[in-house]
Design a protein around this motif. Structure first.
Motif, PDB file in Angstrom:
ATOM      1  N   ALA A   1      35.510 114.667  24.342  1.00 32.21           N
ATOM      2  CA  ALA A   1      36.637 115.574  24.071  1.00 32.21           C
ATOM      3  C   ALA A   1      37.584 115.467  25.260  1.00 32.21           C
ATOM      4  CB  ALA A   1      36.132 117.001  23.889  1.00 32.21           C
ATOM      5  N   ALA A   2      38.553 114.567  25.136  1.00 29.91           N
ATOM      6  CA  ALA A   2      39.341 114.164  26.296  1.00 29.91           C
ATOM      7  C   ALA A   2      40.536 115.045  26.599  1.00 29.91           C
ATOM      8  CB  ALA A   2      39.816 112.721  26.105  1.00 29.91           C
ATOM      9  N   THR A   3      40.857 115.966  25.714  1.00 29.22           N
ATOM     10  CA  THR A   3      42.016 116.818  25.961  1.00 29.22           C
ATOM     11  C   THR A   3      41.607 118.294  25.901  1.00 29.22           C
ATOM     12  OG1 THR A   3      44.335 117.172  25.374  1.00 29.22           O
ATOM     13  CG2 THR A   3      42.777 116.987  23.549  1.00 29.22           C
ATOM     14  N   ASP A   4      42.516 119.165  26.319  1.00 28.89           N
ATOM     15  CA  ASP A   4      42.185 120.595  26.397  1.00 28.89           C
ATOM     16  C   ASP A   4      42.852 121.368  25.277  1.00 28.89           C
ATOM     17  OD1 ASP A   4      44.775 122.307  27.733  1.00 28.89           O
ATOM     18  OD2 ASP A   4      44.824 120.116  27.854  1.00 28.89           O
ATOM     19  N   ARG A   5      42.335 122.550  25.035  1.00 26.93           N
ATOM     20  CA  ARG A   5      42.979 123.463  24.088  1.00 26.93           C
ATOM     21  C   ARG A   5      43.980 124.337  24.844  1.00 26.93           C
ATOM     22  NH1 ARG A   5      40.636 123.121  19.262  1.00 26.93           N
ATOM     23  NH2 ARG A   5      38.491 122.342  19.122  1.00 26.93           N
TER      24      ARG A   5
ATOM     25  N   ALA B   1      45.997 122.395  32.752  1.00 25.71           N
ATOM     26  CA  ALA B   1      44.714 122.382  32.056  1.00 25.71           C
ATOM     27  C   ALA B   1      43.602 122.107  33.064  1.00 25.71           C
ATOM     28  CB  ALA B   1      44.706 121.295  30.992  1.00 25.71           C
ATOM     29  N   ALA B   2      42.444 122.702  32.840  1.00 29.40           N
ATOM     30  CA  ALA B   2      41.288 122.416  33.698  1.00 29.40           C
ATOM     31  C   ALA B   2      40.946 120.928  33.658  1.00 29.40           C
ATOM     32  CB  ALA B   2      40.092 123.253  33.259  1.00 29.40           C
ATOM     33  N   THR B   3      41.147 120.284  32.499  1.00 26.46           N
ATOM     34  CA  THR B   3      40.911 118.844  32.382  1.00 26.46           C
ATOM     35  C   THR B   3      41.648 118.085  33.482  1.00 26.46           C
ATOM     36  OG1 THR B   3      41.067 119.223  29.998  1.00 26.46           O
ATOM     37  CG2 THR B   3      40.908 116.948  30.717  1.00 26.46           C
ATOM     38  N   SER B   4      42.900 118.473  33.712  1.00 28.91           N
ATOM     39  CA  SER B   4      43.733 117.797  34.702  1.00 28.91           C
ATOM     40  C   SER B   4      43.243 118.073  36.118  1.00 28.91           C
ATOM     41  CB  SER B   4      45.190 118.254  34.571  1.00 28.91           C
ATOM     42  OG  SER B   4      45.665 118.026  33.270  1.00 28.91           O
ATOM     43  N   PHE B   5      42.932 119.335  36.401  1.00 27.63           N
ATOM     44  CA  PHE B   5      42.509 119.699  37.759  1.00 27.63           C
ATOM     45  C   PHE B   5      41.161 119.063  38.105  1.00 27.63           C
ATOM     46  CE2 PHE B   5      40.848 122.771  40.978  1.00 27.63           C
ATOM     47  CZ  PHE B   5      41.861 122.601  41.916  1.00 27.63           C
TER      48      PHE B   5
ATOM     49  N   SER C   1      40.998 127.079  31.024  1.00 29.02           N
ATOM     50  CA  SER C   1      39.734 126.426  30.684  1.00 29.02           C
ATOM     51  C   SER C   1      39.169 127.143  29.465  1.00 29.02           C
ATOM     52  CB  SER C   1      38.767 126.502  31.874  1.00 29.02           C
ATOM     53  OG  SER C   1      37.529 125.919  31.545  1.00 29.02           O
ATOM     54  N   VAL C   2      39.828 126.915  28.327  1.00 27.92           N
ATOM     55  CA  VAL C   2      39.482 127.663  27.113  1.00 27.92           C
ATOM     56  C   VAL C   2      38.974 126.743  26.003  1.00 27.92           C
ATOM     57  CG1 VAL C   2      41.009 129.608  27.589  1.00 27.92           C
ATOM     58  CG2 VAL C   2      41.922 127.603  26.391  1.00 27.92           C
ATOM     59  N   GLY C   3      38.473 125.590  26.403  1.00 24.97           N
ATOM     60  CA  GLY C   3      37.892 124.697  25.412  1.00 24.97           C
ATOM     61  C   GLY C   3      38.523 123.318  25.438  1.00 24.97           C
ATOM     62  N   TYR C   4      37.848 122.386  24.818  1.00 24.15           N
ATOM     63  CA  TYR C   4      38.275 120.994  24.818  1.00 24.15           C
ATOM     64  C   TYR C   4      38.333 120.473  23.396  1.00 24.15           C
ATOM     65  CZ  TYR C   4      37.337 121.411  29.734  1.00 24.15           C
ATOM     66  OH  TYR C   4      37.358 121.828  31.037  1.00 24.15           O
ATOM     67  N   SER C   5      39.058 119.374  23.225  1.00 24.63           N
ATOM     68  CA  SER C   5      39.220 118.790  21.901  1.00 24.63           C
ATOM     69  C   SER C   5      39.168 117.275  22.009  1.00 24.63           C
ATOM     70  CB  SER C   5      40.569 119.226  21.306  1.00 24.63           C
ATOM     71  OG  SER C   5      40.823 118.537  20.096  1.00 24.63           O
TER      72      SER C   5
END
Length: 447
Positions: free
Chosen positions: A98-102, A116-120, A314-318
Motif C-alpha cells: 500500500a504505497a500511498t496514504d489516505r 503524509a506519514a508515508t512521506s515523512f 497517519s490515517v491509513g494507507y492505500s
C-alpha cells in the motif's frame, strides 16, 4: 512452473518461500521497482527499532535458493506489461503493498507544512522517492493525526535527541535536519477514545521512556462510558486494557523534560488554516455512539484550534492501481478471492495478490507469511487450469529488459550495495549509511 512476483517486501519473499518449498518444481523471480529489496522492512520500520529488521536475514536465506532470482530496478507498467509477463511466466503474484496514504479530506489539507506519514517515514528512512522532501522543523509545535504504530513512530523520531538517533541507520540528511529541530510540543491526535487506539503496547510504553520528552494525557479523557469499559475488558483485545493503564500513568506525569507529547482523544480535524502555509489546525470535539466494538465518532459542534507549522497525517494507507488489473478505489486493494485476482484476461493468464494489496494495510510483518502461504495454496490448487505451454521465465524477461536498455539489478548486486552501505556506516558508528539515490545504488553495483 515459472512464477513472477512483483514486489520484494515481506509478502513477496514469503510467497517465494512457499512456492519454493512446495512439491512442485518452481522457478521464482521477484521483480522490484527499486535496486534494493525488502520493502517496508528497509523503508518502513523505524530506525530506532533495528531488531524488527533482522527478518531481512530470513529473506536473504530464501534468496540463496538456486531456483530464485531477484530482478531489481524494473518497474511494472513501465519496463514490462502484464501481457509480457504472461509470455514469460505461468502466473504472477502482485505483492506491491500500500504505497500511498489516505487523506483527511479537509479544507487546507494541501497547504505547505501538511504531509503524509508515508512521506515523512520514507524521508527519514532514506527512500529515494522522498529523499529531497523538506519538512519545516523550525516551529515549536507539531501535530500527528492518527493513533496507530506509524503515528507513534513519527512522534518518537520527532521527540528523540540527535544522540539517541545517531547510532541508528536513519538517513544522514534526516539526522542533520532533526538536529536543527526546534519542535518542543508534539500533539498525537485521535477522533475516538483511549479504548479504541491501535497502538501496540510496546510502542506506546516507549513514549514514556524517552530521555528528552514527557508524554501527557488529559485525565478527563480517561473517564469511560459503560460501552467503552466493555470494550476495554474484551478478552479478545488484551492490549486495550494494557494501553489504558499506560495512559493512566501519562495522566499523572509532570513535565520534567524539555519536550512533551500530548496524546489527545475525541478530536477530529476539520480545517487546516494559513495564508501560504500551515499555521493552525481547527479540530472538532467528538463523542462516541454505537454498540461496543462498533462505536463511531460524531462531531459535537465544539471546536478547538492548535497553532502549528507541521502536520503529519497517519490515517491509513492505500494500494495503487496496477495496469490491466481490477482495482477497488475505496478499499485500495485488488478484488480477489483467497488471493486469486478477479480478472479474466484474453490469454487466461493467472493473476494473484498477497499482502496489503490483497487485504489492506493491516497486521504486522509476520502477518504476511500466513497471508502469502494462503495465496500460494490457491495458486497451487489452480495448477490444472494453467497453460501447458513451456515458458522461458527469467531468461525471456532479462532479455526483454536488455533490449530496452534497462539496467536490472541481481541479488548479488544488492549484496554489493549492502556491503558498501555497511562500510559507509562503520566510521560513524552506524549499522549502515544508506544510499538514498538510485544512481548511487547502481554506481555501488559497478564499483
Amino acid at each position: 512452473m515459472r512464477v513472477a512476483i512483483v514486489g520484494s517486501g515481506p509478502s513477496g519473499f514469503y510467497a517465494a518461500e512457499a512456492l519454493l518449498q512446495s512439491e512442485h518444481t518452481t522457478e521464482v523471480d521477484i521483480l522490484e521497482r527499486l535496486p534494493v529489496p525488502y520493502g517496508l522492512v528497509r523503508y518502513g520500520v523505524a530506525p530506532d527499532h533495528p531488531r524488527l529488521k533482522d527478518v531481512a536475514d530470513t529473506y536473504a536465506a530464501i534468496a540463496q535458493h538456486p531456483r530464485f532470482s531477484f530482478i531489481g530496478n524494473v518497474s511494472f507498467g513501465k519496463d514490462f506489461t502484464l501481457r509480457e509477463l504472461a509470455d514469460c511466466y505461468h502466473a504472477v503474484i502482485f505483492a506491491t503493498g500500500a504505497a500511498t496514504d489516505r487523506k483527511l479530506g479537509i479544507p487546507g489539507e494541501d497547504l505547505q507544512g501538511s504531509h503524509a506519514a508515508t512521506s515523512f517515514v520514507g524521508w527519514y528512512n532514506g527512500h529515494p522517492d522522498y529523499r529531497d522532501l523538506k519538512f519545516d522543523l523550525s516551529g515549536e509545535s507539531a501535530i500527528i493525526i492518527g493513533q496507530g504504530n506509524v503515528a507513534v513512530d513519527v512522534c518518537r523520531i520527532l521527540a528523540k535527541s540527535t544522540d539517541e538517533l545517531r547510532k541508528t541507520d536513519i538517513a544522514s540528511h534526516a539526522l542533520d535536519a532533526l538536529a536543527e529541530s526546534r519542535i518542543r510540543e508534539i500533539h498525537l491526535i485521535g477522533r475516538r477514545g483511549p479504548a479504541q487506539t491501535r497502538f501496540t503496547t510496546k510502542e506506546l510504553r516507549e513514549l514514556g521512556q524517552l530521555s528528552e520528552c514527557d508524554p501527557f494525557v488529559d485525565p478527563d479523557d480517561l473517564l469511560l462510558s459503560e460501552t467503552c469499559k466493555s470494550e476495554l475488558n474484551d478478552v479478545r483485545e488484551p492490549a486495550r486494557a494494557r494501553n489504558f493503564e499506560i495512559f493512566r500513568t501519562f495522566a499523572s506525569r509532570r513535565q520534567e523534560k524539555p519536550k512533551c507529547c500530548r496524546v489527545h482523544f475525541f478530536l477530529s480535524p476539520r480545517e487546516a488554516r494559513g495564508e501560504h502555509r500551515l499555521e493552525e489546525l481547527v479540530l472538532e470535539r467528538t463523542r462516541l455512539v454505537g454498540a461496543a466494538g462498533r462505536q463511531e465518532a460524531i462531531g459535537t459542534g465544539k471546536t478547538v484550534s492548535i497553532g502549528t507549522g507541521l502536520m503529519i497525517r497517519s490515517v491509513g494507507y492505500s494500494g495503487l492501481p496496477l495496469e490491466g488489473v481490477p482495482f477497488d478505489e475505496k478499499l485500495g486493494t485488488v478484488p480477489n478471492k483467497d488471493g486469486r485476482a478477479a480478472i479474466t484476461s484474453s490469454n487466461g493468464f493467472p493473476v494473484y495478490v498477497t499482502g496489503w494489496i490483497k487485504r489492506g494495510p493491516t497486521g504486522i510483518i509476520g502477518t504476511n507469511r500466513a497471508d502469502s502461504m494462503a495465496t500460494v495454496a490457491t495458486l497451487l490448487a489452480d495448477l490444472p487450469t494453467f497453460s501447458s505451454q513451456p515458458k522461458t521465465g527469467r531468461e525471456a524477461s532479462v532479455s526483454l529488459l536488455a533490449q530496452r536498455s534497462v539496467r536490472s539489478v541481481s541479488f548479488h548486486d544488492w549484496e554489493t550495495i549492502d556491503q558498501a552501505e555497511k562500510a559507509r556506516g562503520l566510521p560513524v558508528g552506524k549499522p549502515r549509511e544508506k544510499f538514498t539515490r538510485i544512481s548511487e545504488m547502481l554506481a555501488a553495483c559497478n564499483a
